[in-house]
Design a protein around this motif. Structure first.
Motif, PDB file in Angstrom:
ATOM      1  N   GLY A 106      -2.202  20.209   2.393  1.00  0.00           N
ATOM      2  CA  GLY A 106      -1.365  19.019   2.518  1.00  0.00           C
ATOM      3  C   GLY A 106      -0.604  18.625   1.270  1.00  0.00           C
ATOM      4  O   GLY A 106       0.614  18.422   1.313  1.00  0.00           O
TER       5      GLY A 106
ATOM      6  N   GLY B  37       3.035  20.049   2.348  1.00  0.00           N
ATOM      7  CA  GLY B  37       3.733  18.833   2.761  1.00  0.00           C
ATOM      8  C   GLY B  37       4.830  18.420   1.791  1.00  0.00           C
ATOM      9  O   GLY B  37       5.982  18.231   2.189  1.00  0.00           O
TER      10      GLY B  37
ATOM     11  N   PHE C  87       7.036  10.367   6.660  1.00  0.00           N
ATOM     12  CA  PHE C  87       5.647   9.937   6.575  1.00  0.00           C
ATOM     13  C   PHE C  87       4.703  10.833   7.377  1.00  0.00           C
ATOM     14  O   PHE C  87       3.487  10.672   7.324  1.00  0.00           O
ATOM     15  CB  PHE C  87       5.538   8.482   7.030  1.00  0.00           C
ATOM     16  CG  PHE C  87       6.528   7.594   6.329  1.00  0.00           C
ATOM     17  CD1 PHE C  87       6.310   7.211   5.022  1.00  0.00           C
ATOM     18  CD2 PHE C  87       7.704   7.203   6.951  1.00  0.00           C
ATOM     19  CE1 PHE C  87       7.236   6.420   4.351  1.00  0.00           C
ATOM     20  CE2 PHE C  87       8.630   6.420   6.296  1.00  0.00           C
ATOM     21  CZ  PHE C  87       8.406   6.029   4.986  1.00  0.00           C
ATOM     22  N   PHE C  88       5.269  11.781   8.115  1.00  0.00           N
ATOM     23  CA  PHE C  88       4.474  12.788   8.809  1.00  0.00           C
ATOM     24  C   PHE C  88       4.627  14.157   8.149  1.00  0.00           C
ATOM     25  O   PHE C  88       3.877  15.076   8.452  1.00  0.00           O
ATOM     26  CB  PHE C  88       4.903  12.873  10.277  1.00  0.00           C
ATOM     27  CG  PHE C  88       4.582  11.636  11.061  1.00  0.00           C
ATOM     28  CD1 PHE C  88       3.378  11.527  11.725  1.00  0.00           C
ATOM     29  CD2 PHE C  88       5.458  10.572  11.090  1.00  0.00           C
ATOM     30  CE1 PHE C  88       3.057  10.374  12.433  1.00  0.00           C
ATOM     31  CE2 PHE C  88       5.152   9.413  11.787  1.00  0.00           C
ATOM     32  CZ  PHE C  88       3.948   9.306  12.463  1.00  0.00           C
TER      33      PHE C  88
ATOM     34  N   THR D 141       1.770  13.942   3.945  1.00  0.00           N
ATOM     35  CA  THR D 141       0.619  13.144   4.353  1.00  0.00           C
ATOM     36  C   THR D 141      -0.466  13.166   3.273  1.00  0.00           C
ATOM     37  O   THR D 141      -0.718  12.166   2.623  1.00  0.00           O
ATOM     38  CB  THR D 141       0.059  13.650   5.695  1.00  0.00           C
ATOM     39  OG1 THR D 141      -0.276  15.037   5.586  1.00  0.00           O
ATOM     40  CG2 THR D 141       1.079  13.480   6.802  1.00  0.00           C
ATOM     41  N   CYS D 142      -1.105  14.319   3.082  1.00  0.00           N
ATOM     42  CA  CYS D 142      -2.246  14.392   2.165  1.00  0.00           C
ATOM     43  C   CYS D 142      -1.900  13.953   0.748  1.00  0.00           C
ATOM     44  O   CYS D 142      -2.768  13.496   0.021  1.00  0.00           O
ATOM     45  CB  CYS D 142      -2.813  15.806   2.147  1.00  0.00           C
ATOM     46  SG  CYS D 142      -3.736  16.231   3.642  1.00  0.00           S
TER      47      CYS D 142
ATOM     48  N   SER E 153      -3.460  10.086   4.375  1.00  0.00           N
ATOM     49  CA  SER E 153      -3.907  11.057   5.360  1.00  0.00           C
ATOM     50  C   SER E 153      -5.196  10.605   6.022  1.00  0.00           C
ATOM     51  O   SER E 153      -6.194  10.348   5.343  1.00  0.00           O
ATOM     52  CB  SER E 153      -4.124  12.426   4.700  1.00  0.00           C
ATOM     53  OG  SER E 153      -4.764  13.321   5.592  1.00  0.00           O
TER      54      SER E 153
ATOM     55  N   SER F 140      -0.211  16.533  12.621  1.00  0.00           N
ATOM     56  CA  SER F 140       0.452  15.489  11.826  1.00  0.00           C
ATOM     57  C   SER F 140       0.329  14.125  12.479  1.00  0.00           C
ATOM     58  O   SER F 140       0.015  13.123  11.820  1.00  0.00           O
ATOM     59  CB  SER F 140       1.929  15.839  11.616  1.00  0.00           C
ATOM     60  OG  SER F 140       2.064  17.006  10.853  1.00  0.00           O
TER      61      SER F 140
ATOM     62  N   ASN G 248      -3.319  13.030  12.606  1.00  0.00           N
ATOM     63  CA  ASN G 248      -3.730  12.728  11.245  1.00  0.00           C
ATOM     64  C   ASN G 248      -3.368  11.300  10.869  1.00  0.00           C
ATOM     65  O   ASN G 248      -4.215  10.520  10.409  1.00  0.00           O
ATOM     66  CB  ASN G 248      -3.050  13.723  10.296  1.00  0.00           C
ATOM     67  CG  ASN G 248      -3.546  13.592   8.879  1.00  0.00           C
ATOM     68  OD1 ASN G 248      -4.703  13.297   8.637  1.00  0.00           O
ATOM     69  ND2 ASN G 248      -2.666  13.804   7.924  1.00  0.00           N
ATOM     70  N   GLN G 249      -2.103  10.921  11.069  1.00  0.00           N
ATOM     71  CA  GLN G 249      -1.671   9.586  10.672  1.00  0.00           C
ATOM     72  C   GLN G 249      -2.199   8.513  11.615  1.00  0.00           C
ATOM     73  O   GLN G 249      -2.390   7.368  11.206  1.00  0.00           O
ATOM     74  CB  GLN G 249      -0.139   9.531  10.571  1.00  0.00           C
ATOM     75  CG  GLN G 249       0.437  10.446   9.486  1.00  0.00           C
ATOM     76  CD  GLN G 249      -0.138  10.190   8.106  1.00  0.00           C
ATOM     77  OE1 GLN G 249      -1.337  10.354   7.870  1.00  0.00           O
ATOM     78  NE2 GLN G 249       0.706   9.780   7.182  1.00  0.00           N
TER      79      GLN G 249
ATOM     80  N   MET H 257       2.046   1.938   8.805  1.00  0.00           N
ATOM     81  CA  MET H 257       1.857   3.266   9.377  1.00  0.00           C
ATOM     82  C   MET H 257       1.687   3.198  10.889  1.00  0.00           C
ATOM     83  O   MET H 257       2.070   4.135  11.599  1.00  0.00           O
ATOM     84  CB  MET H 257       0.661   3.956   8.729  1.00  0.00           C
ATOM     85  CG  MET H 257       0.534   5.427   9.091  1.00  0.00           C
ATOM     86  SD  MET H 257       2.054   6.403   8.868  1.00  0.00           S
ATOM     87  CE  MET H 257       2.243   6.329   7.087  1.00  0.00           C
TER      88      MET H 257
END
Length: 483
Positions: free
Chosen positions: A65, A69, A232-233, A236-237, A241, A386, A389-390, A421
């Motif tokens: 990530g 990312g 924002f997707f 993430t990490c 995340s 993704s 995750n969020q 978010m």
């Protein structure tokens, strides 16, 4: 270069300032005995030192990530730097710290159990399914990505199938054996390799005077790339995340004292943010602009960017070591993803994990399902990962906000990033092809309505929980330390 160095400085300052503030809001109880002692079982509950826990936490949460990312996020331009810094300090690190500390206060409970306690019993079933799905996706993605990188590093001399099989065997061992046998022994060395490789690339960027773009109105984001909600997707990490909420309980069960929480949970998220900054800067500066980066990604993906950037900055030998450091990331998150899934399912069905055979009964089906998922196209897996995750990050932040609200503390530190978010998650799923496929305007309207409704429900539930004096932590008054 000034923007890059300033952002690194802000992340470090954030740890010592806002991190300290969050710690003060939560209220550390140094005299309270942690689950590592009250629930010691020699398998998952084992007290370990702060340096060891910190490195394990960093490797648990990192994955690909904070590298892949930010590399893809670099296509958005310097605005990626802003999201990494603001997201990391005010959202991601808060998310990780609160999840870890609330888990410590509740016998090392995982997110589904915390959601059940603080957001309602129905949420236990929802979050349990969500968390296990997310962890299966993470474990599967983190089999294929390191396998592909190793396949390139080994110049295709060993078959990809054999590499995948070797990674699966390691995952099985790391999932089943006590946490101090493989994870506790190998991760400090893996952590050192990760940090050295990232710092090597970062120092190389500074030493060579790499043309890292500065933030300006003209280049805020190239080609008018749609920042909201896709950025924002994408990153993430390195910023926020939900996967981290599935990992922190592993370390909440090995933490010796609550006063170590800021270093382990908040601090390691800041470290991940620095790693993300370095790779975003490398992607923006080493490939002849955004068009060059876009072409490079189209031809070889983020793995090719990692290989090229590492070799350019550190030479053949140093570059290979840096790539191996990147390979370590997904492997050391994949193994703990499966371990977390095992622990979550065991907690859900109240199935003791002291016996090896008991762990085996849960782990084997997980690996069979994951093996089947490896046959699905990686891009499809990543899209669902993704969003899941969020969505998990939103749930974790709302758990943190509920805890602080009941405790009559500053819950806004968790509710504000959680609400933001939530809007991004709802808007994305309304608009995305994997969701409802609505127009962007309709998606924004639907997202806004859904966000307002869910926040209103949160306050209604929070007032009831506070009025009913919902217990915030496990009662350990009867626990006695053995001689």
């Amino acid at each position: 270069m000034i923007t890059f160095l300033a952002c690194i400085a802000l992340l470090i300052i954030g740890y010592f300032t806002y991190g300290k503030f969050v710690e003060k809001v939560f209220g550390v109880k140094e005299a309270r005995t942690t689950p590592a002692y009250t629930h010691a079982d020699g398998v998952d509950y084992i007290a370990m030192s702060t340096p060891k826990n910190s490195l394990i936490q960093l490797l648990n949460i990192a994955g690909t990530g904070p590298i892949f990312g930010p590399i893809m996020g670099a296509l958005y331009g310097p605005v990626a730097f802003i999201w990494i810094v603001i997201g990391c300090i005010f959202a991601g690190a808060v998310h990780d710290y609160l999840t870890g500390m609330i888990s410590i206060r509740n016998r090392g409970a995982h997110l589904p159990e915390l959601a059940s306690k603080f957001l309602g019993k129905v949420m236990k079933h929802v979050v349990n399914a969500f968390a296990v799905l997310l962890l299966l996706l993470v474990g599967t993605v983190f089999v294929t990505t390191p396998a592909d990188l190793l396949y390139v590093v080994m110049d295709q001399k060993i078959s990809l199938t054999l590499i995948i099989a070797a990674i699966f065997i390691y995952y099985i061992l790391a999932t089943l054996l006590p946490v101090d046998k493989i994870i506790g022994r190998l991760y400090p060395y893996f952590g050192a390799l990760l940090l050295i490789s990232a710092l090597g690339v970062g120092i190389g960027l500074v030493a060579t005077g790499a043309n890292i773009p500065e933030i300006s109105l003209q280049n805020f984001h190239p080609a008018n790339a749609p920042i909201f909600p896709l950025l924002f997707f994408t990153i993430t990490c390195g910023a926020l995340s939900g996967f981290h909420a599935t990992q922190t309980p592993i370390i909440s069960r090995t933490t010796q004292n609550e006063n170590q929480g800021r270093k382990i949970f908040y601090g390691m998220m800041i470290a991940e943010g620095i790693i993300a900054m370095i790779w975003a800067a490398a992607a923006m500066s080493l490939f002849d602009g955004y068009n060059g980066l876009s072409d490079f990604l189209a031809n070889g993906g983020p793995g090719a960017v990692v290989s090229e950037a590492s070799t350019m900055m550190l030479g053949a030998i140093g570059g290979t070591l840096a790539i191996l450091g990147v390979v370590v990331l997904p492997i050391t998150s994949g193994d703990t993803a499966f371990r977390s899934a095992r622990m979550i399912i065991a907690d859900y069905i109240n199935f003791s994990q002291k016996k090896f055979s008991s762990r085996l009964w849960i782990a084997v089906p997980l690996f069979v399902i994951s093996l089947g998922l490896t046959q699905i196209d990686f891009n499809i897996l990543w899209r669902y990962f993704s969003w899941a995750n969020q969505s998990t990050a939103v749930i974790a932040l709302f758990v943190g906000a509920m805890y602080l609200y009941i405790a009559k503390k500053n819950y806004w530190i968790s509710l504000i990033p959680g609400t933001f978010m939530l809007l991004m998650v709802l808007t994305y799923i309304f608009n995305a092809p994997i969701g409802f496929g609505l127009s962007m305007n309709a998606s924004w309207i639907g997202g806004a309505i859904g966000t307002v409704a869910l926040v209103a429900l949160f306050f209604s539930a929070a007032k009831k929980a506070r009025a009913n004096n919902l217990p915030l932590e496990e009662d350990i008054s009867g626990w006695k330390k053995s001689a």
